[in-house]
Design an enzyme around this catalytic site. Structure first.
Site, PDB file in Angstrom:
ATOM      1  N   SER A   1       1.162  -1.549  -0.276  1.00  0.00           N
ATOM      2  CA  SER A   1      -0.184  -0.095   0.205  1.00  0.00           C
ATOM      3  C   SER A   1       0.566   1.157  -0.296  1.00  0.00           C
ATOM      4  CB  SER A   1      -0.990  -0.173   1.453  1.00  0.00           C
ATOM      5  OG  SER A   1      -1.986   0.867   0.674  1.00  0.00           O
ATOM      6  N   MET A   2       0.917   2.187   0.968  1.00  0.00           N
ATOM      7  CA  MET A   2       1.371   2.875   0.550  1.00  0.00           C
ATOM      8  C   MET A   2       3.482   3.180   0.742  1.00  0.00           C
ATOM      9  SD  MET A   2       1.628   6.426   3.921  1.00  0.00           S
ATOM     10  CE  MET A   2       3.231   7.177   3.909  1.00  0.00           C
TER      11      MET A   2
END
Length: 407
Positions: free
Chosen positions: A233-234
């Site tokens: 994700s991030m």
């Protein structure tokens, strides 16, 4: 994938699908997820918390009864599911200020996971503290066996909202099954350090990963010539940022790739990028502040992201959170500094970072692979929930090939 539940709230549906995806590695059961979600009032954060807490408490209590009766396998399985359900209960509790219930749910998630870890024999799972600046970072060491032999090693971290415990279901167990030593951890801004040490995110993630690699190199189970890094994700921007400056890594995996978080924070601001950045960083921008307030009332995903973002970045306003995103970028020649073979994953229907995996891939000058997951495969959502077995098989097949010993 068309929502099967919560049709008017894409964030609630995505988090439900996320829980379903953990069924593949023991983090949930289908009936428990569906029953819990069916009791939740759509869009109501209190209802979400209360119903997931009720399920988590019930499953944890049953696991404890199994343990007291000597049924260790049943206890282990129950504690794993309870850990994940407590994580779900805590998910929407961050805001202005945070709901005081969030610490309890998070701590219960960790304690249940550690209870399950203590019952694991294969693989062995050991909680660790990784030296970092003047403190430590929490993590888990997975050993494939008891020989102590050095093995190819995967360091894993999540992103904006995932936990080190959740990584068990979204990659750690799958990697250790394939013979890897696995080291998972929470960095600054991620749940353990944010809850208990007040550490917030930092863009220079190499200053996080370098101490983790230092720690890994002290472990006899780690083949120091074959250490890979996976960010989810991030983490798809954090891990590449680290790899640009930490050149001991033998491979990099971005699930999914992210090139520039500033694109997210500026895309709804009128004018060009330069003007948007000026407004975000300005001492005063009342019209933009009002626009952020409007967005949080109209967009369920933005409401959650902004509230959670202020918490993990350690800032007080939606605009300050959006401004902080500007620092998380691989532009300006950073991506081009990555030297190790890199896998960039892409989701066909990514609702958060659409198009960014391709941007990262195009700028890489190292050996590189772009891997697309589609909606037809059930893997088209961000980070591929609902198709964990498929996604991890492809990812780890790439890693097996990349880290294979040369003749």
């Amino acid at each position: 994938m068309k929502p099967l539940m919560f049709p008017e709230n894409p964030q609630f549906w995505y988090e439900t699908l996320r829980s379903m995806s953990h069924i593949a590695y023991g983090g949930a059961d289908f009936g428990e997820v569906v029953s819990t979600a069916g009791r939740i009032e759509e869009g109501d954060y209190d209802s979400w918390h209360e119903e997931w807490m009720a399920t988590a408490d019930r499953v944890a209590a049953e696991a404890q009864r199994a343990l007291d009766a000597g049924h260790t396998i049943s206890a282990r399985d129950g504690f794993l599911r309870a850990s994940n359900y407590y994580r779900s209960a805590e998910f929407f509790q961050h805001g202005r200020p945070c709901d005081p219930r969030h610490d309890h749910a998070y701590d219960r998630s960790v304690s249940c996971f550690r209870a399950a870890a203590a019952l694991h024999t294969t693989p062995r799972i050991e909680p660790v503290r990784i030296p970092y600046e003047d403190t430590t970072l929490p993590g888990y060491l997975y050993r494939a066996d008891d020989t102590g032999a050095p093995r190819p090693t995967l360091i894993m971290h999540s992103g904006f909202d995932g936990t080190a415990e959740e990584l068990h279901f979204s990659g750690a167990l799958a990697a250790v099954e394939r013979g890897y030593t696995v080291l998972t951890f929470d960095g600054p801004g991620q749940p353990g350090p944010r809850h208990h040490q007040g550490l917030v995110f930092r863009p220079d993630w190499e200053n996080v990963i370098t101490p983790v690699v230092d720690f890994a190199e002290t472990l006899p189970e780690v083949d120091v010539s074959r250490i890979a890094l996976l960010g989810s994700s991030m983490g798809g921007v954090l891990a590449p940022r680290a790899a640009a400056f930490e050149h001991r890594l033998a491979a990099l995996i971005a699930v999914d790739g992210v090139y520039d978080l500033g694109q997210v924070s500026t895309r709804h601001i009128p004018g060009d990028r330069e003007e948007a950045e000026r407004l975000l960083r300005a001492d005063s921008a009342p019209e933009l502040d009002a626009r952020f307030e409007q967005i949080t009332t109209q967009d369920a995903t933005a409401r959650w992201a902004i509230n959670h973002g202020m918490y993990v970045m350690g800032v007080e306003t939606p605009r300050a959170f959006s401004a902080s995103y500007l620092d998380y970028t691989l532009a300006g020649g950073v991506a081009e500094r990555i030297q190790c073979p890199t896998l960039v994953c892409d989701a066909e229907e990514d609702e958060f970072f659409k198009g960014q995996p391709e941007q990262l891939y195009e700028r890489l000058t190292c050996p590189k692979t772009l891997m697309l997951f589609t909606a037809e495969e059930g893997a088209g959502a961000h980070c591929h929930p609902g198709a964990m077995r498929l996604a991890l098989a492809r990812i780890y097949d790439w890693l097996d090939t990349t880290l294979a010993p040369t003749a």
